[in-house]
Motif scaffolding. Sequence first.
Motif, short mmCIF file in Angstrom:
data_model
loop_
_atom_site.label_atom_id
_atom_site.label_comp_id
_atom_site.label_asym_id
_atom_site.label_seq_id
_atom_site.Cartn_x
_atom_site.Cartn_y
_atom_site.Cartn_z
N ALA A 159 0.83 -1.20 0.00
CA ALA A 159 0.00 0.00 0.00
C ALA A 159 0.86 1.26 0.00
O ALA A 159 0.58 2.23 -0.73
N LEU A 160 1.93 1.25 0.79
CA LEU A 160 2.84 2.40 0.82
C LEU A 160 3.56 2.57 -0.51
O LEU A 160 3.75 3.70 -0.99
N ALA A 161 3.99 1.46 -1.11
CA ALA A 161 4.63 1.53 -2.42
C ALA A 161 3.67 2.11 -3.45
O ALA A 161 4.04 2.98 -4.26
N ALA A 162 2.42 1.65 -3.42
CA ALA A 162 1.41 2.15 -4.37
C ALA A 162 1.15 3.63 -4.15
O ALA A 162 1.02 4.40 -5.12
N ALA A 163 1.07 4.08 -2.89
CA ALA A 163 0.83 5.49 -2.61
C ALA A 163 1.97 6.36 -3.13
O ALA A 163 1.74 7.45 -3.69
N ASN A 164 3.21 5.88 -2.98
CA ASN A 164 4.35 6.63 -3.51
C ASN A 164 4.31 6.68 -5.03
O ASN A 164 4.62 7.73 -5.64
N LEU A 165 3.95 5.58 -5.68
CA LEU A 165 3.84 5.58 -7.14
C LEU A 165 2.73 6.51 -7.60
O LEU A 165 2.86 7.19 -8.63
N ILE A 166 1.62 6.55 -6.87
CA ILE A 166 0.55 7.49 -7.20
C ILE A 166 1.05 8.93 -7.10
O ILE A 166 0.76 9.77 -7.96
N GLY A 167 1.83 9.22 -6.07
CA GLY A 167 2.41 10.55 -5.94
C GLY A 167 3.32 10.90 -7.11
O GLY A 167 3.32 12.03 -7.60
N ILE A 168 4.10 9.91 -7.58
CA ILE A 168 4.98 10.13 -8.74
C ILE A 168 4.15 10.40 -9.99
O ILE A 168 4.47 11.31 -10.78
N VAL A 169 3.10 9.63 -10.19
CA VAL A 169 2.24 9.82 -11.36
C VAL A 169 1.61 11.21 -11.35
O VAL A 169 1.54 11.88 -12.40
N VAL A 170 1.17 11.68 -10.19
CA VAL A 170 0.59 13.02 -10.10
C VAL A 170 1.63 14.07 -10.46
O VAL A 170 1.34 15.04 -11.19
N LEU A 171 2.85 13.92 -9.98
CA LEU A 171 3.92 14.85 -10.34
C LEU A 171 4.10 14.91 -11.85
O LEU A 171 4.18 15.99 -12.45
N VAL A 172 4.21 13.74 -12.46
CA VAL A 172 4.49 13.66 -13.89
C VAL A 172 3.34 14.23 -14.71
O VAL A 172 3.52 15.00 -15.66
N ARG A 173 2.11 13.85 -14.34
CA ARG A 173 0.96 14.27 -15.12
C ARG A 173 0.68 15.77 -14.97
O ARG A 173 0.37 16.45 -15.96
N ARG A 174 0.78 16.28 -13.75
CA ARG A 174 0.50 17.69 -13.54
C ARG A 174 1.55 18.59 -14.19
O ARG A 174 1.23 19.66 -14.69
N ALA A 175 2.81 18.14 -14.17
CA ALA A 175 3.89 18.95 -14.74
C ALA A 175 4.13 18.67 -16.22
O ALA A 175 4.92 19.35 -16.86
N ARG A 176 3.46 17.63 -16.73
CA ARG A 176 3.64 17.21 -18.12
C ARG A 176 5.11 16.91 -18.42
O ARG A 176 5.65 17.28 -19.45
N ARG A 177 5.74 16.24 -17.44
CA ARG A 177 7.13 15.82 -17.60
C ARG A 177 7.25 14.35 -17.22
O ARG A 177 6.34 13.76 -16.65
#
Length: 241
Positions: free
Chosen positions: A169-187
């Motif tokens: 669950a913690l690994a998934a939450a961190n990956l979700i945080g990474i996806v949000v970074l990438v998608r919001r910044a378009r990088r």
Amino acid sequence: HLLRRLVLMIGGEALQSGFHFALNIALLHVLSAQGYGIFAIAMVMGGVGLSYIRSLTAVPASIWMGKSTNRAGVDAHDVTFGTAALVVALVMAAATALLMQLWGEASSIAAGCFVGAWSLRSYMRTAFFARRQQMIVSISDFVFTVAGIALTALAIWVAANVLQAVFYALAAANLIGIVVLVRRARRTLRISFRMPARRRDARLWPQLRWSWFSATTTNIQGQCLALLVAGSEGPAAYAPL
């Protein structure tokens, strides 16, 4: 403007620290001494991973990216340090899984996934701060915290193997945080193992090796004694520490 950036950075760290603290208290009442000792050691390994990834990649990346006078220089350092961050995260994930395997822990792979994802997200937070995208980082921190609370609560509530489920669950939450970074910044996290990237690594290493030495000595002083206790007496003995 600088004060605003500092408030956003500290606020994001406070959110994550508060969540991890609350999770520790919750697991203290759910897990056995052996299980809680394993969880505590995984958190320590995550802290070690963060210290290396920040000293070897995140902080140097923010410095050199800030000093670059053009977009090409920023992107080149982003690729170099992003690749190094991925390597450090994978090494810490493997080291954590191997350490857990030595105790015959069934959650070893899950613990490695957690430490690796946590370390990688830590690098990306600092890199995006260096690009002056602090609001996106704050959104990512908030999403990580909410996802972490929801997923770990679900794991504690329904999972047969609570410890393993919490790690995933913690690994998934961190990956979700990474996806949000990438998608919001378009990088994206840009990586390259080609010769130009390796040459840049070789040129930077004489300066980075002092960061490596400092992180290593700090971890030895801060964590070595506790890990020796766990290694000699078992994870259950580490739980009270």
